[in-house]
Design a protein around this motif. Structure first.
Motif, PDB file in Angstrom:
ATOM      1  N   ASN A  86       0.821  -1.224   0.000  1.00  0.00           N
ATOM      2  CA  ASN A  86       0.000   0.000   0.000  1.00  0.00           C
ATOM      3  C   ASN A  86       0.853   1.271   0.000  1.00  0.00           C
ATOM      4  N   ASP A 111       2.579  -5.628  -2.983  1.00  0.00           N
ATOM      5  CA  ASP A 111       1.123  -5.749  -2.907  1.00  0.00           C
ATOM      6  C   ASP A 111       0.545  -4.354  -2.680  1.00  0.00           C
ATOM      7  N   GLY A 112      -0.070  -3.791  -3.718  1.00  0.00           N
ATOM      8  CA  GLY A 112      -0.664  -2.471  -3.568  1.00  0.00           C
ATOM      9  C   GLY A 112       0.321  -1.337  -3.757  1.00  0.00           C
ATOM     10  N   HIS A 169       1.423   1.779  -5.988  1.00  0.00           N
ATOM     11  CA  HIS A 169       0.881   2.694  -6.989  1.00  0.00           C
ATOM     12  C   HIS A 169       2.037   3.536  -7.498  1.00  0.00           C
ATOM     13  N   ARG A 171       1.551  -7.946  -7.216  1.00  0.00           N
ATOM     14  CA  ARG A 171       0.110  -8.172  -7.321  1.00  0.00           C
ATOM     15  C   ARG A 171      -0.655  -6.940  -6.838  1.00  0.00           C
ATOM     16  N   ASN A 172      -1.864  -6.791  -7.366  1.00  0.00           N
ATOM     17  CA  ASN A 172      -2.799  -5.759  -6.909  1.00  0.00           C
ATOM     18  C   ASN A 172      -2.192  -4.356  -6.959  1.00  0.00           C
ATOM     19  N   SER A 173      -1.440  -4.060  -8.014  1.00  0.00           N
ATOM     20  CA  SER A 173      -0.724  -2.797  -8.084  1.00  0.00           C
ATOM     21  C   SER A 173      -1.061  -2.048  -9.373  1.00  0.00           C
ATOM     22  N   ASP A 174      -0.719  -0.750  -9.412  1.00  0.00           N
ATOM     23  CA  ASP A 174      -0.965   0.106 -10.566  1.00  0.00           C
ATOM     24  C   ASP A 174       0.356   0.678 -11.057  1.00  0.00           C
ATOM     25  N   GLY A 219      -2.829  -9.651 -11.468  1.00  0.00           N
ATOM     26  CA  GLY A 219      -3.860  -8.776 -10.935  1.00  0.00           C
ATOM     27  C   GLY A 219      -3.477  -7.313 -10.887  1.00  0.00           C
ATOM     28  N   ASN A 220      -2.682  -6.848 -11.852  1.00  0.00           N
ATOM     29  CA  ASN A 220      -2.227  -5.466 -11.851  1.00  0.00           C
ATOM     30  C   ASN A 220      -2.871  -4.669 -12.982  1.00  0.00           C
ATOM     31  N   ASN A 241      -3.739  -9.576 -15.726  1.00  0.00           N
ATOM     32  CA  ASN A 241      -3.403  -8.151 -15.701  1.00  0.00           C
ATOM     33  C   ASN A 241      -4.206  -7.399 -16.756  1.00  0.00           C
TER      34      ASN A 241
END
Length: 300
Positions: free
Chosen positions: A164, A189-190, A192, A211-214, A233-234, A255
């Motif tokens: 995050n 994870d997370g 940005h 994962r889960n990132s921008d 999952g990005n 993705n």
């Protein structure tokens, strides 16, 4: 007179004991404040002014909390910097925001910090990791640096966990690794990462799960320079190049690779994509499919 003589004799006896008494033990938890003073014991009611002042009074494995913003700092032992209760900010013009140069067995945790490199001369690295066993970066913002927001330069590997966290508006990469030995084990994870030259750029001897990132609005979103990368999952969008491979192996699954000038560009190395990636841009180089495509999600 007899009483004076006895008192003098007593002082002669206890003076060596007083001289050899240990200094106050370092505290497990200390505090900093913009209105504190580094001569203070760094307690909550008598905080220090800077992280550097608090570190010298904090036991290894201890924690420094923030009442107000502090200054840039070098970390040389296991420590936690946590500014959850306030706006814990570090302004680092023309220097590194945080240097981590601890022992290879030490654990360093950076949590709830804002690290700003703005100034007449931009800061160098936001977080500069030279040596440590494991580094965790959680709920941290790093921006306005002339080089990497987060640079992991350990020569013997270790562990890096980023959770995050926002890294943006840096002239270098949001995260860059360069390790000459061992294995740098990275979990993201997370993250940005936007408005940087590279969202992330990972070197040889790096093994990363992302994962889960921008990764958006960078020149390049994800740059593999010889690492082993699994990205799932990005969102990788609005970059010049979404995914760039210059070596190593990268596996992509689930993705969204959208609105980039080039979606995937494999100059060298191996890029393996699964059927659940959604790529709206062109590809270049050899892209190796793996797994079956579902009816509504074409293999990329």
């Amino acid at each position: 007179m007899r009483r004076i003589f006895l008192l003098a004799a007593l002082l002669v006896f206890i003076a060596p004991l007083l001289a050899s008494a240990p200094a106050h033990a370092q505290a497990t938890r200390t505090w900093i404040s913009g209105v504190g003073d580094d001569v203070n014991p760094c307690s909550r009611t008598a905080p220090c002014k800077t992280f550097a002042g608090a570190i010298s009074k904090t036991a290894a494995g201890g924690e420094i909390d923030c009442l107000d913003p502090g200054g840039f700092v070098t970390i040389t032992k296991s420590i936690t910097l946590d500014c959850q209760a306030t706006n814990g900010s570090i302004l680092a013009s023309a220097t590194n925001g945080i240097n981590v140069n601890a022992a290879s067995t030490d654990l360093v945790i950076l949590r709830n910090l804002s690290i700003n490199g703005a100034g007449t001369t931009l800061g160098l690295h936001g977080i500069n990791i030279l040596s440590a066993g494991a580094v965790t970066i959680e709920n941290v913002k790093v921006f306005n640096f002339s080089q990497q927001a987060i640079a992991d330069l350990r020569s013997t590997g270790g562990a890096l966990t980023i959770i995050n966290t926002d890294v943006h508006t840096n002239l270098g990469a949001g995260l860059g690794t360069s390790t000459s030995g061992g294995t740098l084990r990275v979990l993201i994870d997370g993250l940005h990462s936007f408005d940087n030259s590279f969202g992330i750029a990972l070197s040889t001897n790096t093994s990363a799960m992302i994962r889960n990132s921008d990764f958006s609005n960078n020149t390049t979103g994800i740059d593999n320079e010889g690492a082993l990368i699994v990205a799932t999952g990005n969102a990788i969008s609005n970059n010049g190049t979404g995914v760039l491979s210059q070596g190593g192996t990268m596996r992509l699954s689930n993705n969204d690779i959208a609105l980039n000038s080039v979606g995937i560009n494999n100059l060298n190395g191996t890029v393996i994509t699964y059927g659940n990636n959604r790529n709206t841009s062109s590809t270049s180089g050899t892209i190796t499919p793996a797994g079956g495509a579902t009816p509504d999600l074409g293999q990329q």
